[in-house]
Design a protein around this motif. Structure first.
Motif, short mmCIF file in Angstrom:
data_model
loop_
_atom_site.label_atom_id
_atom_site.label_comp_id
_atom_site.label_asym_id
_atom_site.label_seq_id
_atom_site.Cartn_x
_atom_site.Cartn_y
_atom_site.Cartn_z
N PRO A 99 -1.29 2.37 -8.99
CA PRO A 99 -2.51 2.50 -8.18
C PRO A 99 -3.05 3.92 -8.24
O PRO A 99 -2.30 4.88 -8.36
CB PRO A 99 -2.06 2.12 -6.77
N ARG A 100 -4.37 4.05 -8.13
CA ARG A 100 -5.03 5.35 -8.13
C ARG A 100 -5.98 5.44 -6.95
O ARG A 100 -6.36 4.43 -6.37
CB ARG A 100 -5.81 5.54 -9.44
N GLY A 101 -6.39 6.66 -6.63
CA GLY A 101 -7.37 6.87 -5.57
C GLY A 101 -6.88 6.39 -4.22
O GLY A 101 -5.74 6.64 -3.82
N TRP A 102 -7.76 5.67 -3.51
CA TRP A 102 -7.42 5.21 -2.16
C TRP A 102 -6.29 4.20 -2.16
O TRP A 102 -5.52 4.12 -1.19
CB TRP A 102 -8.66 4.65 -1.44
N ARG A 103 -6.14 3.45 -3.26
CA ARG A 103 -5.03 2.48 -3.33
C ARG A 103 -3.69 3.21 -3.40
O ARG A 103 -2.70 2.75 -2.84
CB ARG A 103 -5.22 1.57 -4.54
N ARG A 104 -3.67 4.35 -4.09
CA ARG A 104 -2.44 5.15 -4.16
C ARG A 104 -2.09 5.69 -2.78
O ARG A 104 -0.94 5.67 -2.36
CB ARG A 104 -2.59 6.28 -5.16
N ARG A 105 -3.10 6.20 -2.07
CA ARG A 105 -2.87 6.72 -0.72
C ARG A 105 -2.33 5.61 0.19
O ARG A 105 -1.41 5.83 0.98
CB ARG A 105 -4.15 7.28 -0.14
N LEU A 106 -2.92 4.44 0.09
CA LEU A 106 -2.48 3.30 0.89
C LEU A 106 -1.04 2.91 0.53
O LEU A 106 -0.23 2.64 1.42
CB LEU A 106 -3.42 2.11 0.69
N ALA A 107 -0.73 2.90 -0.77
CA ALA A 107 0.62 2.54 -1.21
C ALA A 107 1.66 3.56 -0.75
O ALA A 107 2.82 3.21 -0.54
CB ALA A 107 0.66 2.39 -2.73
#
Length: 174
Positions: free
Chosen positions: A20-28
């Motif tokens: 995941p990248r961006g906001w998905r990475r932060r969420l993960a």
């Protein structure tokens, strides 16, 4: 598996999922931050924080993973490597199988045992009926098609690397 075996293997090759990248990475990565500030109890026994030693750097690393199966009587937790056998945590456990986990706010010394394809198939066959949406999402994420039957999940489980973490003897268990 040799090149000859791969050529005759009827199973589709394991696709490497994209990180995941961006906001998905932060969420993960949000659960990792919550564990760090002492809020690991929010995840109950569904997620755990795994400490592992970097195989190259030797530094302590951490990752939050979903628990696929938990046996409180035996003191075991089973994990699936959703990114396949090339995941850093999976490879690090291969090199250094003795480590620590945090479940909720409790810490346990554990030893990693890598399941066979048949054992992985059975784990996935038991997991899918208990968590159908999560099992379906894991399969789609890894590039597998399933028809919802236990048999199809068992076949997928043969290709997903599973690790069982066994608590050290003499520890109070959950």
């Amino acid at each position: 598996m040799t090149a000859e075996q791969r050529a005759t293997d009827p199973r589709p090759p394991l696709r490497r999922p994209q990180l995941p990248r961006g906001w998905r990475r932060r969420l993960a990565r949000l659960p990792l931050g919550l564990y760090r500030v002492g809020l690991g109890f929010l995840f109950g026994k569904r997620l755990l924080l795994l400490h592992h030693t970097g195989r190259v750097s030797g530094l302590d690393r951490t990752v939050v993973l979903e628990v696929v199966a938990h046996d409180p009587e035996q003191g075991t937790w089973t994990l699936a490597s959703g990114f396949g056998p090339t995941s850093a945590w999976y490879q690090n456990l291969r090199k250094t199988p003795k480590t620590l986990v945090q479940v909720g706010n409790r810490h346990y010394a554990v030893t990693a045992h890598f399941l066979t394809e048949a054992e992985g198939g059975e784990v996935m066959a038991r997991y899918a009926p208990l968590h159908p949406r999560a099992a379906r999402r894991l399969c789609v994420f890894m590039g597998f098609e399933v028809d919802g039957s236990v048999r199809s999940y068992r076949e997928v489980g043969h290709q997903i690397p599973f690790v069982r973490l066994d608590a050290a003897p003499g520890q109070p268990l959950p």
